[in-house]
Motif scaffolding. Sequence first.
Motif, PDB file in Angstrom:
ATOM      1  N   PHE A  62      66.131  -8.301 131.886  1.00 30.95           N
ATOM      2  CA  PHE A  62      66.342  -9.691 132.277  1.00 30.95           C
ATOM      3  C   PHE A  62      65.745 -10.647 131.247  1.00 30.95           C
ATOM      4  O   PHE A  62      66.354 -11.665 130.893  1.00 30.95           O
ATOM      5  CB  PHE A  62      65.718  -9.923 133.654  1.00 30.95           C
ATOM      6  N   ALA A  63      64.568 -10.298 130.734  1.00 29.67           N
ATOM      7  CA  ALA A  63      63.939 -11.147 129.715  1.00 29.67           C
ATOM      8  C   ALA A  63      64.774 -11.188 128.439  1.00 29.67           C
ATOM      9  O   ALA A  63      64.922 -12.239 127.799  1.00 29.67           O
ATOM     10  CB  ALA A  63      62.532 -10.650 129.425  1.00 29.67           C
ATOM     11  N   ALA A  94      70.421 -15.651 125.784  1.00 31.35           N
ATOM     12  CA  ALA A  94      71.088 -16.871 126.246  1.00 31.35           C
ATOM     13  C   ALA A  94      70.523 -18.102 125.547  1.00 31.35           C
ATOM     14  O   ALA A  94      71.265 -18.991 125.097  1.00 31.35           O
ATOM     15  CB  ALA A  94      70.939 -17.012 127.759  1.00 31.35           C
ATOM     16  N   PHE A  95      69.189 -18.161 125.424  1.00 29.18           N
ATOM     17  CA  PHE A  95      68.575 -19.286 124.732  1.00 29.18           C
ATOM     18  C   PHE A  95      68.961 -19.295 123.251  1.00 29.18           C
ATOM     19  O   PHE A  95      69.201 -20.367 122.667  1.00 29.18           O
ATOM     20  CB  PHE A  95      67.053 -19.240 124.886  1.00 29.18           C
ATOM     21  N   LEU A 115      68.030 -10.756 128.267  1.00 30.39           N
ATOM     22  CA  LEU A 115      69.228 -11.564 128.543  1.00 30.39           C
ATOM     23  C   LEU A 115      68.913 -13.056 128.454  1.00 30.39           C
ATOM     24  O   LEU A 115      69.681 -13.840 127.890  1.00 30.39           O
ATOM     25  CB  LEU A 115      69.784 -11.211 129.925  1.00 30.39           C
ATOM     26  N   VAL A 116      67.785 -13.451 129.014  1.00 32.41           N
ATOM     27  CA  VAL A 116      67.395 -14.862 128.943  1.00 32.41           C
ATOM     28  C   VAL A 116      67.162 -15.285 127.496  1.00 32.41           C
ATOM     29  O   VAL A 116      67.567 -16.378 127.062  1.00 32.41           O
ATOM     30  CB  VAL A 116      66.141 -15.106 129.802  1.00 32.41           C
ATOM     31  N   LEU A 117      66.515 -14.385 126.717  1.00 31.66           N
ATOM     32  CA  LEU A 117      66.259 -14.701 125.311  1.00 31.66           C
ATOM     33  C   LEU A 117      67.561 -14.852 124.532  1.00 31.66           C
ATOM     34  O   LEU A 117      67.733 -15.800 123.744  1.00 31.66           O
ATOM     35  CB  LEU A 117      65.400 -13.593 124.700  1.00 31.66           C
TER      36      LEU A 117
END
Length: 265
Positions: A6-7, A13-14, A9-11
């Motif tokens: 999840f981390a 995305a950013f 994926l967030v990275l």
Amino acid sequence: MLVIIFALLVLFAFLGLGVWATVKVVGAAKRGVDRTITQARRTVEDTTLRAKSLGQVGVTASLAQLRLGLRTSMRATQQALQEGVRSDPSLKESIGLFERLSTHGRELDDELRRLEQEPDRRRIADMLPDLRERTAKITQSADSLRWAARERARRFADDDLSSLSEQIEVESGALRDWSRESVDDLAAAAAAWDAGVRDGAPTPPAAAPGPAQAQTQAQAQAGQAGQAGQAGQAGQAEAQPAALNPSAPAASYPWQKSSRPETTT
């Protein structure tokens, strides 16, 4: 493991959002630079053509005058249509026609630019009548579109102003007609009263009184209420005889005001 995924994926995305924002900013900056360069090049060309048309004679001056008139007319028409379509979407068809006309204008401008470098001035002089005719057709068409768009916008503005003036005149007349309204209200109230008395029906509600009538009615009602209160107090005093043996005085409470002590001499 799920937290790590999840981390990541967030990275990602950013990172993707940052790349997209960077591309947008770079694109906007590039378009701004291109626009500035185009305007600067256009200004330089117009200045050069104006100098040639005024400072030289013969074929060179004639070609410069044709190019300058063509570019000025096309640019003014383009600006007028782009500004007018924001408030009048019906000008989109006119913009389509202007784009087709711009194709012929650019072809003629390129041809005139090439002829400026042509050494055979006699041949260019023979071509000048045809070049003037083509330039006149294009500029007349562009001027017709431009003035039609301006007249359409001015007509809409005049119609809106006329409608607004009529509404203001009607509202001004209604605001000035203060005496007629009161007379009509009194006549309607009197007619309703006569109809109720004649038919034996209950009295209809009267029209709203004016400020002076409302003040007079309030004073009369206050006087009647005062007289009724005095009469009620007098009746109670007569109905309650005084006691022969008065009781002891009531005890005073802390919040009551103490009586002034009597002085003896």
